[in-house]
Design an enzyme around this catalytic site. Structure first.
Site, PDB file in Angstrom:
ATOM      1  N   GLU A   1      -4.193  -8.906   0.044  1.00  0.00           N
ATOM      2  CA  GLU A   1      -4.419  -9.072   1.243  1.00  0.00           C
ATOM      3  C   GLU A   1      -6.155  -8.802   0.890  1.00  0.00           C
ATOM      4  O   GLU A   1      -6.335  -7.823   0.260  1.00  0.00           O
ATOM      5  CB  GLU A   1      -4.552  -7.561   2.095  1.00  0.00           C
ATOM      6  CG  GLU A   1      -4.019  -7.485   3.648  1.00  0.00           C
ATOM      7  CD  GLU A   1      -3.201  -6.014   3.959  1.00  0.00           C
ATOM      8  OE1 GLU A   1      -2.087  -6.155   3.403  1.00  0.00           O
ATOM      9  OE2 GLU A   1      -3.937  -5.549   4.573  1.00  0.00           O
TER      10      GLU A   1
ATOM     11  N   GLU B   1       0.563  -1.250  -0.190  1.00  0.00           N
ATOM     12  CA  GLU B   1       0.296  -0.091   0.267  1.00  0.00           C
ATOM     13  C   GLU B   1       0.812   1.118   0.160  1.00  0.00           C
ATOM     14  O   GLU B   1       0.727   2.221   0.892  1.00  0.00           O
ATOM     15  CB  GLU B   1      -0.626  -0.194   1.402  1.00  0.00           C
ATOM     16  CG  GLU B   1      -2.252  -1.026   1.296  1.00  0.00           C
ATOM     17  CD  GLU B   1      -2.944  -1.062   2.132  1.00  0.00           C
ATOM     18  OE1 GLU B   1      -2.665  -0.042   3.139  1.00  0.00           O
ATOM     19  OE2 GLU B   1      -4.254  -2.257   2.096  1.00  0.00           O
TER      20      GLU B   1
HETATM   21  C1  GAL Z   1      -4.054  -2.458   5.248  1.00  0.00           C
HETATM   22  C2  GAL Z   1      -2.679  -2.656   5.258  1.00  0.00           C
HETATM   23  C3  GAL Z   1      -2.237  -4.003   6.895  1.00  0.00           C
HETATM   24  C4  GAL Z   1      -3.340  -3.530   7.953  1.00  0.00           C
HETATM   25  C5  GAL Z   1      -4.362  -3.911   7.673  1.00  0.00           C
HETATM   26  C6  GAL Z   1      -5.809  -3.880   8.370  1.00  0.00           C
HETATM   27  O1  GAL Z   1      -3.828  -1.944   4.168  1.00  0.00           O
HETATM   28  O2  GAL Z   1      -2.115  -3.685   4.237  1.00  0.00           O
HETATM   29  O3  GAL Z   1      -1.306  -2.997   7.410  1.00  0.00           O
HETATM   30  O4  GAL Z   1      -2.811  -1.840   8.469  1.00  0.00           O
HETATM   31  O5  GAL Z   1      -4.994  -2.989   7.155  1.00  0.00           O
HETATM   32  O6  GAL Z   1      -6.888  -3.523   8.159  1.00  0.00           O
END
Ligand code: GAL
Length: 809
Positions: free
Chosen positions: A502, A425
């Site tokens: 993710e 991100e």
């Molecule tokens: C994502 C991020 C992670 C964590 C997660 C929590 O956007 O890449 O590191 O923060 O959100 O939902």
């Protein structure tokens, strides 16, 4: 002699021969564990680099060590909520040691697997260098400054983790990974000096390209022999090559070797067959160095339509993101803790790990090689543009090239590693600098390894707005979340290979159940129905509270499963981790996203994944069965390998249910009545599995279960003991919160306690812990005494104590 005995006999002879030749050759590389007998003190002690410094009031400890986890939670901590309100600051480590005069002509170096962060290492008053990045492995040559024989050497390590906030998750502080001392001859294999690839792999034949970088630190040119063997899991040589080489004084030589291996046993997630490349360097007939490189034979591909395949077999990536902390041990990189974590994941059916968002420990990669877990190896969470005030962006200009190169060089021989992620991100996806930096990073990766795709975890899925994508330098597009947009991906990103880098970010507290469960609610508020939090800072473990950027586990998996072009999904996260408990405020201090809680106890959704991802037959019922008479209870069952599940309450059928369409569980509404709730799954009318839960009565005794019957007497091995209360019939009490006191005798000490409650302010280092929703955990570590271990647990009231015995080997 039967075949087996013959084979063993043959192995024994081969081993004998190789032992004999090594001892005849005597000297070679010496690798010593350098973790013991360090002194440590919190604060800043620049004069500790001097030999006459008085460190008598410093603690003596064994590395790896994380001082943050020893601290108390403080609402006003500079680390803030993102790091779980634990302390950071500065600390110094110091070690006094002697070096045998036999090492005078050797090259002696010290290897650090990771120090968080801004370390500076001094030997006998000389600074060897600084390393800002807390996750990178590094080494220094000590030779020019060492004293040999009886004279003492002082190594001092300054660690500066003071500038906060510097991370979006818990980092830990200190020398939290292993340290080794390596003594090599002047002519030796350079640090991370080998690179092995397998350009062609099939069941019949594989080719191996092997490169070794040889360093001559002597003031004389040398002539030498390089003998390389590829050994299988039984240490039998399956290929060998040798050549004679010449090298100039104080110079480096790169040597390439090419092998053919017939009928290689392929590495995959079910049979992770490992080989190793052993390189020996001889001067005349003397062995001067021996170096091992892991090797696995596998081939894989990402396809824009079909997803991922391993050894030609389409394989959906069943992945989880993991942060590096090991719960109550903090950031301490203990092999056994990491193995437990990965074992729990593997049992769930996980076949891949994303090392979010930093270089992992060496042990994690070794274990992924051995256990058959595919790795997305990730290096950065920020580039030049910051996410928090004191994060890595401060070091970007000076260090990113070096850090990225070292990361690739250290990890590129692990067969488990199949993707390089250059960032998570990253802010630069939103502006045109993203194009240049992505190209630069991808080029650095490719200059060191062309065998794995370069990816990055992106959030912007409008192609014109995403400059990392615009760079054209990614081989594989990673998207975080965006499950709702999957159907549009093939047109938006025509011809691109895609993985869900993710996903999910749903919130759950183990053992907590809020009803009714009929709708999905979002948290914090954005759209749809909102969850506003519970007063005790918990979230129901029925999978129905999601972040607004994510979704529930079930909804995500339905989407990922449906589209073949999605190579797989990395769920955020496999385990809860310290930090990032928001939207809850203090005292919430660890995350709610895990499929498994911080103590390693699965939340119920674990069994949803197990029913979908593993080969195990699953029939899991939730919630527990201790409620008020007449209360209407939502009962869910996760199951597989069956076509219906029938539920019985105290012997009376409540009807059969079948998963319809893409459903991943079945549910009933049941007025509570104490007794036994039983589920029976059937296929073609035949019983597949039965599961029962019981209403528990009064607490009668403490139950202790160790995950191991014996541990090694090495100062490192761990046993994880699960603590619960049982009634007189052995039923666990699902909501017990009693305070339990522990006493350990024999060959272990308590190194951590936990119960998985995300808002507990009890310390992780203690000999007591409250149960939370019926459970807590004690982590025991070998203290090197050769005595069997007894752990005793007591609590107030008329409840019998619990004991467990663990052998020491
Ligand atoms: C994502 C991020 C992670 C964590 C997660 C929590 O956007 O890449 O590191 O923060 O959100 O939902």
């Amino acid at each position: 002699m039967n075949k087996n005995i013959l084979q063993k006999f043959r192995i024994a002879i081969v081993m004998l021969l190789s032992v004999a030749s090594i001892s005849a050759q005597k000297k070679s590389r010496i690798v010593e564990d350098f973790n013991r007998n360090w002194n440590f003190k919190l604060g800043d002690y620049p004069t500790a680099i001097q030999s006459d410094f008085n460190a008598s009031d410093w603690r003596t400890l064994q590395l790896p060590h994380d001082w943050s986890i020893e601290g108390t939670f403080d609402k006003d901590s500079k680390t803030k909520q993102a790091q779980g309100f634990l302390p950071a600051g500065k600390g110094w480590y110091r070690k006094v040691f002697t070096v045998s005069s036999k090492w005078k002509n050797k090259v002696v170096s010290i290897e650090f697997d990771g120090v968080f962060k801004n370390s500076e290492v001094f030997i006998n008053g000389h600074s060897l260098g600084m390393r800002p990045n807390g996750y990178i492995s590094f080494a220094y040559d000590l030779s020019p400054y060492l004293h040999f024989g009886k004279q003492k050497n002082i190594i001092a390590v300054k660690v500066d983790n003071d500038a906060q906030p510097n991370s979006r998750w818990y980092t830990g502080s200190g020398i939290y990974r292993n340290v080794r001392l390596v003594a090599a001859e002047k002519l030796h294999v350079a640090q991370w000096g080998t690179y092995v690839t397998t350009p062609e792999v099939s069941k019949e034949k594989a080719t191996v390209d092997f490169k070794v970088s040889i360093q001559n630190d002597a003031d004389l040119p040398k002539e030498f022999k390089v003998v390389t063997n590829i050994l299988d899991a039984n240490n039998r040589s399956v290929a060998q090559l040798e050549s004679t080489e010449k090298i100039g004084a104080n110079s480096n030589l790169e040597k390439g070797q090419h092998f053919i291996v017939n009928n290689p046993k392929l590495w995959d997630t079910k049979n992770p067959n490992m080989y190793k490349v052993v390189t020996k360097i001889y001067e005349k007939s003397t062995l001067v160095d021996e170096y091992e490189t892991p090797l696995g034979f596998r081939y894989f591909a990402f396809d824009a339509e079909k997803g991922f395949s391993l050894n030609g077999v389409l394989t959906k990536i069943y992945g989880v993101c993991l942060h590096h902390d090991n719960g109550a041990l903090g950031a301490v990189a203990n092999f056994h803790a990491i193995k437990r974590k990965l074992t729990i994941m593997k049992e769930m059916g996980v076949n891949a790990i994303r090392t979010s968002h930093n270089p992992p420990s060496l042990e994690l990669l070794q274990l992924c090689d051995e256990m058959g877990l595919i790795v997305q190896d990730e290096v950065f969470d920020v580039w030049k543009k910051k996410k928090v005030t004191n994060d890595y962006h401060k070091y970007w200009d000076e260090w990113h090239k070096r850090d990225l190169e070292d990361f690739i060089k250290r990890d590129r021989n692990h067969p488990s590693v199949m993707m390089w992620s250059i960032g998570n991100e990253i802010r630069e996806q939103f502006d045109s600098t993203g194009v240049r930096i992505t190209r630069e990073l991808a080029q650095i990766v490719k200059s060191l390894d062309k065998t794995r795709p370069v990816t990055s975890a992106l959030t912007e899925n409008v192609p014109e707005k995403n400059f990392i994508y615009q760079s054209g330098a990614l081989d594989l597009l990673g998207f975080n979340y965006k499950h709702a947009d999957y159907p549009t991906f093939p047109t938006r990103f025509k011809g691109q290979k895609i993985i869900a880098s993710e996903s999910v970010s749903a919130y759950e507290t183990r053992g907590r159940y809020d009803m009714p469960t009929d709708s999905i609610r979002f948290w914090p508020k954005k759209y749809g129905e909102t969850f506003d939090g519970n007063p005790d800072l918990t979230v129901t473990a029925f999978d129905n509270i999601a972040s607004y950027w994510g979704t529930t586990h079930e909804e995500n998996w339905k989407a990922a499963k449906k589209y073949d072009f999605i190579a797989g999904t990395f769920v955020w996260t496999g385990f809860d981790y310290i930090g990032e408990p928001d939207p809850y405020p203090y005292p919430a201090r660890s995350s709610y996203f895990g499929i498994v809680d911080l103590a390693g106890f699965p939340k119920d959704v674990y069994y949803m994944y197990q029913s979908e991802w593993s080969d195990k037959t699953v029939l899991h019922l939730l919630p527990h069965w201790n409620w008020k008479a007449g209360q209407l209870i939502d009962v869910w069952a996760y199951y597989n390998n069956a076509d219906e599940v029938e539920l019985f309450l105290n012997g009376k059928s409540l009807g059969s249910k079948v998963k319809k369409g893409d459903e991943l569980h079945v549910a009933w509404k049941v007025p509570f009545e104490a007794g036994t709730l039983k589920a029976v799954s059937r296929k073609d009318g035949k019983i597949v599995k039965e599961t029962e839960i019981h209403t528990a009565g009064e607490a009668a005794k403490i139950d202790l279960k160790s995950d191991k019957k014996s541990i090694k007497n090495d100062g490192y091995d761990l046993a994880y003991v699960t603590v619960s209360l049982q009634d007189k019939d052995g039923n666990p009490l699902p909501t017990a919160d009693n305070l339990i006191n522990f006493k350990v005798t024999g060959g272990a000490k308590i190194v951590g306690v936990d119960n998985g409650y995300q808002a507990s302010l009890e310390p992780f280092k203690a000999n007591y812990r409250k149960l939370y929703n019926g459970k807590c955990l004690v982590i025991l570590q070998s203290n090197k005494k050769a005595e069997n271990i007894t752990l005793e647990a007591t609590t107030a009231g008329n409840i019998s104590l619990g004991t467990v015995s663990i052998k020491v080997e």
